[in-house]
Each structure stands twice: as structure tokens, then as C-alpha cells.
Design an enzyme around this catalytic site. Structure first.
Site, PDB file in Angstrom:
ATOM      1  N   ARG A  18       6.201 -12.822  -3.159  1.00  0.00           N
ATOM      2  CA  ARG A  18       5.037 -11.957  -2.906  1.00  0.00           C
ATOM      3  C   ARG A  18       5.065 -11.421  -1.468  1.00  0.00           C
ATOM      4  NH1 ARG A  18       1.182 -11.511   0.743  1.00  0.00           N
ATOM      5  NH2 ARG A  18       0.952 -13.761   0.795  1.00  0.00           N
ATOM      6  N   ASP A  19       4.935 -12.299  -0.474  1.00  0.00           N
ATOM      7  CA  ASP A  19       4.846 -11.825   0.914  1.00  0.00           C
ATOM      8  C   ASP A  19       6.175 -11.214   1.354  1.00  0.00           C
ATOM      9  OD1 ASP A  19       3.869 -11.396   3.480  1.00  0.00           O
ATOM     10  OD2 ASP A  19       3.180 -13.432   3.781  1.00  0.00           O
ATOM     11  N   HIS A 210       0.334 -20.731   7.715  1.00  0.00           N
ATOM     12  CA  HIS A 210       1.154 -19.614   7.243  1.00  0.00           C
ATOM     13  C   HIS A 210       1.646 -18.852   8.478  1.00  0.00           C
ATOM     14  CE1 HIS A 210       1.704 -16.176   4.223  1.00  0.00           C
ATOM     15  NE2 HIS A 210       1.721 -15.506   5.365  1.00  0.00           N
ATOM     16  N   HIS A 212       4.224 -16.388  10.538  1.00  0.00           N
ATOM     17  CA  HIS A 212       5.270 -15.368  10.576  1.00  0.00           C
ATOM     18  C   HIS A 212       6.070 -15.623  11.848  1.00  0.00           C
ATOM     19  CE1 HIS A 212       4.167 -12.595   7.208  1.00  0.00           C
ATOM     20  NE2 HIS A 212       3.115 -13.392   7.241  1.00  0.00           N
ATOM     21  N   CYS A 243       3.176  -7.998   6.313  1.00  0.00           N
ATOM     22  CA  CYS A 243       2.117  -7.272   5.629  1.00  0.00           C
ATOM     23  C   CYS A 243       2.259  -5.799   5.964  1.00  0.00           C
ATOM     24  CB  CYS A 243       0.755  -7.800   6.078  1.00  0.00           C
ATOM     25  SG  CYS A 243      -0.597  -6.851   5.380  1.00  0.00           S
ATOM     26  N   ASN A 252       8.275 -13.918   7.441  1.00  0.00           N
ATOM     27  CA  ASN A 252       7.647 -15.239   7.408  1.00  0.00           C
ATOM     28  C   ASN A 252       8.637 -16.258   7.926  1.00  0.00           C
ATOM     29  OD1 ASN A 252       6.282 -13.703   5.070  1.00  0.00           O
ATOM     30  ND2 ASN A 252       5.026 -15.522   5.312  1.00  0.00           N
TER      31      ASN A 252
HETATM   32  P1  HMG Z   1      -9.588   0.816  -2.962  1.00  0.00           P
HETATM   33  O1  HMG Z   1      -8.723   2.038  -3.075  1.00  0.00           O
HETATM   34  O2  HMG Z   1     -10.656   0.763  -1.903  1.00  0.00           O
HETATM   35  O3  HMG Z   1     -10.188   0.451  -4.406  1.00  0.00           O
HETATM   36  O4  HMG Z   1      -8.599  -0.413  -2.755  1.00  0.00           O
HETATM   37  P2  HMG Z   1     -11.557   0.861  -5.085  1.00  0.00           P
HETATM   38  O5  HMG Z   1     -12.303  -0.405  -5.342  1.00  0.00           O
HETATM   39  O6  HMG Z   1     -12.235   1.966  -4.316  1.00  0.00           O
HETATM   40  O7  HMG Z   1     -11.041   1.465  -6.483  1.00  0.00           O
HETATM   41  C1  HMG Z   1     -10.308   2.698  -6.529  1.00  0.00           C
HETATM   42  C2  HMG Z   1      -9.480   2.734  -7.819  1.00  0.00           C
HETATM   43  O8  HMG Z   1      -8.489   1.698  -7.753  1.00  0.00           O
HETATM   44  C3  HMG Z   1     -10.278   2.454  -9.099  1.00  0.00           C
HETATM   45  O9  HMG Z   1      -9.659   3.214 -10.132  1.00  0.00           O
HETATM   46  C4  HMG Z   1     -10.035   1.002  -9.379  1.00  0.00           C
HETATM   47  O10 HMG Z   1     -10.126   0.638 -10.742  1.00  0.00           O
HETATM   48  C5  HMG Z   1      -8.591   0.854  -8.904  1.00  0.00           C
HETATM   49  P3  HMG Z   1     -10.325   4.575 -10.666  1.00  0.00           P
HETATM   50  O11 HMG Z   1     -11.691   4.170 -11.125  1.00  0.00           O
HETATM   51  O12 HMG Z   1     -10.351   5.500  -9.474  1.00  0.00           O
HETATM   52  O13 HMG Z   1      -9.380   5.009 -11.747  1.00  0.00           O
HETATM   53  N1  HMG Z   1      -8.307  -0.515  -8.482  1.00  0.00           N
HETATM   54  C6  HMG Z   1      -7.275  -1.268  -8.888  1.00  0.00           C
HETATM   55  N2  HMG Z   1      -6.253  -1.031  -9.728  1.00  0.00           N
HETATM   56  C7  HMG Z   1      -5.375  -2.027  -9.950  1.00  0.00           C
HETATM   57  N3  HMG Z   1      -5.477  -3.239  -9.367  1.00  0.00           N
HETATM   58  C8  HMG Z   1      -6.474  -3.518  -8.517  1.00  0.00           C
HETATM   59  C9  HMG Z   1      -7.416  -2.506  -8.260  1.00  0.00           C
HETATM   60  N4  HMG Z   1      -8.524  -2.459  -7.468  1.00  0.00           N
HETATM   61  C10 HMG Z   1      -9.054  -1.259  -7.604  1.00  0.00           C
HETATM   62  N5  HMG Z   1      -6.557  -4.735  -7.959  1.00  0.00           N
HETATM   63  C11 HMG Z   1      -7.979  -2.730  -2.699  1.00  0.00           C
HETATM   64  C12 HMG Z   1      -9.098  -1.726  -2.507  1.00  0.00           C
HETATM   65  C13 HMG Z   1      -8.440  -4.076  -2.175  1.00  0.00           C
HETATM   66  C14 HMG Z   1      -7.643  -2.809  -4.174  1.00  0.00           C
HETATM   67  C15 HMG Z   1      -6.749  -2.224  -1.907  1.00  0.00           C
HETATM   68  O14 HMG Z   1      -7.121  -2.067  -0.578  1.00  0.00           O
HETATM   69  C16 HMG Z   1      -5.573  -3.163  -1.998  1.00  0.00           C
HETATM   70  O15 HMG Z   1      -4.955  -3.304  -3.041  1.00  0.00           O
HETATM   71  N6  HMG Z   1      -5.216  -3.798  -0.855  1.00  0.00           N
HETATM   72  C17 HMG Z   1      -4.164  -4.791  -0.826  1.00  0.00           C
HETATM   73  C18 HMG Z   1      -3.265  -4.618   0.352  1.00  0.00           C
HETATM   74  C19 HMG Z   1      -2.238  -5.709   0.331  1.00  0.00           C
HETATM   75  O16 HMG Z   1      -1.740  -6.117  -0.714  1.00  0.00           O
HETATM   76  N7  HMG Z   1      -1.880  -6.211   1.529  1.00  0.00           N
HETATM   77  C20 HMG Z   1      -0.910  -7.266   1.650  1.00  0.00           C
HETATM   78  C21 HMG Z   1      -1.418  -8.595   1.187  1.00  0.00           C
HETATM   79  S1  HMG Z   1      -2.335  -9.511   2.387  1.00  0.00           S
HETATM   80  C22 HMG Z   1      -1.122 -10.265   3.352  1.00  0.00           C
HETATM   81  O17 HMG Z   1       0.045  -9.990   3.217  1.00  0.00           O
HETATM   82  C23 HMG Z   1      -1.500 -11.359   4.312  1.00  0.00           C
HETATM   83  C24 HMG Z   1      -1.124 -12.746   3.814  1.00  0.00           C
HETATM   84  O18 HMG Z   1       0.271 -12.861   3.590  1.00  0.00           O
HETATM   85  C25 HMG Z   1      -1.538 -13.821   4.813  1.00  0.00           C
HETATM   86  C26 HMG Z   1      -1.123 -13.514   6.242  1.00  0.00           C
HETATM   87  O19 HMG Z   1       0.059 -13.273   6.516  1.00  0.00           O
HETATM   88  O20 HMG Z   1      -2.029 -13.542   7.075  1.00  0.00           O
HETATM   89  C27 HMG Z   1      -1.847 -13.067   2.499  1.00  0.00           C
HETATM   90 MG    MG Z   2       1.807 -13.264   5.263  1.00  0.00          MG
END
Ligand code: HMG
Ligand code: MG
Length: 308
Positions: A18-19, A210, A212, A243, A252
Site C-alpha cells: 500500500r504505502d 511508522h 519514513h 505519500c 518507508n
Molecule cells: P473528494 O474528492 O473530496 O471526495 O475526496 P468527495 O467526498 O467530495 O466525493 C467526490 C466523488 O468521489 C463522489 O463521486 C464520491 O462518491 C467519490 P460522485 O458523486 O462525484 O460520482 N468518492 C469515492 N470513490 C471511490 N472511493 C472512495 C471515494 N470517496 C469519494 N473512497 C477523499 C476525498 C478522502 C476520497 C480523497 O481525498 C482521497 O482519496 N484521499 C486519499 C489520499 C491518499 O490515499 N493519500 C495517501 C494515503 S495516507 C498516507 O500515505 C500516510 C500513511 O502512510 C501514514 C504516514 O506515513 O504518516 C497512512
Molecule cells: Mg506512510
């Protein structure tokens, strides 16, 4: 002895599929991802975070989450958590039949907005019912708190802020809480500061770290965590990862490098280091470049501390 009071056993939580893969420029074919996940689980890693159900437009690299899980062979004693950002993500994860999820929030307002298009208050209000719904469906739930040591947009984060938010997530029902050094700026002194603040509010048994390895301090930070009694560490096979919404974030901590350190310290993990290295080398062939892991590049060597 300097290291005699370290934990006897540590849980390694694998985040590479995933990450790691969320941060690759190319989209890795689903079959290759599945082989990677499966090989890591067979290596003895008890938790392998397989993919995420975030918006596919935001992270196209993991848009095949449902297809990946559909043909994943279950392995006794292994969980395959998936990252879930919101109700839509949970709905997709439940349809895919997952048994565990990870929700994520940040310790800074700006990072929250960049990563999830929502304020801190909105994301906390969003994950609370998610945790409850997932637990009611019988799932195991972990939470991530990102940028606990520093934010790419706001700079250093106060340990007390991390502690308060940690307490909220645990009281919301998260069974495990992973504190993320998302942009790899922590050092052992900072680890001590954050853990001291957190330990005043949350049992350390529920805390994972966690790191990096952006500035090369991840293993030193693990040693600080071990000395303070934390027994769960996140790592990514090959050291891939980052990220996409955290400028400057690089890989990581590599699972192989973590396992080598732990074995050298005589700490049990139940994980086969050679098998993890083999999984990394196979994935490196697919992505067409060597993985950043030092151990994977250097080759096998029995940790000296583990020799009788
Ligand atoms: P948004 O565009 O603000 O979503 O995204 P919305 O709620 O306004 O919805 C817009 C449209 O998207 C809608 O469809 C929803 O149904 C659809 P429409 O009605 O227009 O047809 N939608 C989705 N479709 C599929 N799957 C979903 C989903 N949600 C809404 N889940 C959202 C908001 C949170 C979804 C977006 O910002 C997002 O996906 N962000 C994720 C970013 C990400 O993955 N970042 C990396 C992970 S975090 C990380 O790596 C850190 C970590 O490793 C720890 C560390 O290192 O600290 C964990
Ligand atoms: Mg991470």
C-alpha cells in the site's frame, strides 16, 4: 547490558503493497501486486496492508484494490488490512470482504486538507462513525495519525497535539494507532518527546511507529521506540513508499533492514528475512529498478547478534 531491557518480541506491520506502491510513478500490474502481497504473508508477516480504497483519481496506482483482493489466497493467522478514507471507501472494502481496515487522519490542518480534501475536524468527525461501523461488522481497526513529528506545510508539530489526537482516536475505538513520521524528519530525541506525551494518555501497547527513512534516522528511531517499550513497527518491503500528498516524503523504513536490526538485537518477529528479500527482489524486477532497502541490495548476512 545496554540492550537487555528491550521487548522479547515485536510485531512487524507490512505496508509495502500500500504505502510502497501508492508512491510508484508506474502502476504495477495486479498479478504482480498479488504475488508481492502473498509472498510477504508467506514470509511470516502477520499483517500485510494490501491496498487502499481511497479515491482512484487521487491514487490511481491502487485503483485495482477490489480485483487484487478478489483472488488473494487467505493464509492462517495473517490479516490483509486495507486503507479506508471515508464511508464510500468502507462500503467498497466491505463489498470486497476485508477483515480489517486502517483509517487515517493527520496531526496538522494543512496536511489534512492536502491529503483528504477536508479539515482536521471534518476528518475526525468522518472517521469516528467509520471505526464504529467497521467494528460492528466485526473488522479489526487500526488508525494512522500522520505528520506526528513535522508537517511539510506547517513545520514541527507539538507532542501534546499528537497526544491529544491519539487519545481521541483510541477513545473512538481504534484498536491500534500508528504514529507516522510521514516526511521522515524524526530523530530519537523527538521519538522520546512524542512517546512521553502519548504514553500519558494512551497505553503504549496500542501504539505502532511508522517511520519514513528520508533522512536515514528510521532505524535509530526504532531503537528509541524499543527502549521506550513500543512493540509494533511499520515497515515496507524494499523500503519503497511515501505519500503522494507529502512533498519530500521518501521511502518507508525497509522491512529487511528492520528485520536485520531486530534479529541482531535478539528480538523475535516470526518473519523469514530471506523470504522478504526474495519478495523485494522479485518486485524490483517488475518496477525495473533496485529497491532502496540496504539489506536487499547488500545481500544475505546472518545478524551477528543472532549467532550463538
Ligand atoms: P473528494 O474528492 O473530496 O471526495 O475526496 P468527495 O467526498 O467530495 O466525493 C467526490 C466523488 O468521489 C463522489 O463521486 C464520491 O462518491 C467519490 P460522485 O458523486 O462525484 O460520482 N468518492 C469515492 N470513490 C471511490 N472511493 C472512495 C471515494 N470517496 C469519494 N473512497 C477523499 C476525498 C478522502 C476520497 C480523497 O481525498 C482521497 O482519496 N484521499 C486519499 C489520499 C491518499 O490515499 N493519500 C495517501 C494515503 S495516507 C498516507 O500515505 C500516510 C500513511 O502512510 C501514514 C504516514 O506515513 O504518516 C497512512
Ligand atoms: Mg506512510
Amino acid at each position: 547490558m545496554l540492550f537487555s531491557s528491550l521487548p522479547e518480541r515485536v510485531k512487524v506491520y507490512e505496508v509495502g503493497p500500500r504505502d510502497g506502491l501508492q508512491n510508484e510513478d508506474q502502476v504495477v500490474p495486479t498479478d504482480a501486486k498479488r504475488r508481492f502481497v502473498q509472498a510477504l504473508a508467506r514470509a511470516g508477516l502477520p499483517l500485510v496492508e494490501a491496498t487502499s480504497f481511497v479515491h482512484p483519481k487521487w491514487v490511481p496506482q491502487l485503483a485495482d484494490a477490489a480485483a487484487l483482493l478478489a483472488d488473494l489466497e487467505p493464509i492462517d493467522g495473517v490479516r490483509f488490512p486495507v486503507l479506508v478514507p471515508n464511508a464510500k471507501g468502507l462500503e467498497r472494502a466491505l463489498e470486497a470482504g476485508v477483515d480489517s481496515i486502517a483509517v487515517f487522519v493527520a496531526a496538522s490542518e494543512s496536511f489534512s486538507r492536502k491529503n483528504t480534501n477536508a479539515s482536521l475536524a471534518e476528518t475526525f468527525a468522518r472517521v469516528r462513525p467509520l471505526i464504529a461501523e467497521a467494528k460492528a461488522a466485526g473488522l479489526w481497526v487500526r488508525a494512522y495519525l500522520s505528520v506526528c513529528w513535522g508537517c511539510p506545510y506547517e513545520g514541527p508539530i507539538a507532542p501534546e497535539t499528537v497526544a491529544e489526537l491519539s487519545e481521541t482516536l483510541i477513545s473512538d475505538g481504534a484498536e491500534e494507532l500508528s504514529l507516522g513520521d510521514t516526511i521522515g524528519i524524526a530523530d530519537p530525541t523527538g521519538v522520546e518527546r512524542v512517546l512521553s506525551a502519548v504514553a500519558a494518555r494512551v497505553p503504549l501497547e496500542q501504539i505502532a511507529l511508522h517511520f519514513h527513512d528520508t533522512r536515514g534516522t528510521a532505524l535509530a528511531n526504532v531503537l528509541a521506540g524499543l527502549q521506550l517499550g513500543v512493540t509494533t513497527y511499520d515497515a515496507s518491503a524494499g523500503g519503497l513508499g511515501g505519500c503522494p500528498y507529502a512533498p519530500g516524503a521518501s521511502g518507508n523504513l525497509a522491512t529487511e533492514d528492520l528485520l536485520y536490526l531486530l534479529a541482531g538485537l535478539g528480538i523475535e518477529t516470526g518473519v523469514d528475512l530471506a523470504a522478504v528479500r526474495a519478495a523485494t527482489l522479485e518486485l524490483a524486477q517488475v518496477i525495473g529498478r533496485p529497491a532502496p532497502s540496504r539489506y536487499a541490495a547488500a545481500g544475505p548476512w546472518e545478524p551477528l547478534g543472532a549467532v550463538e
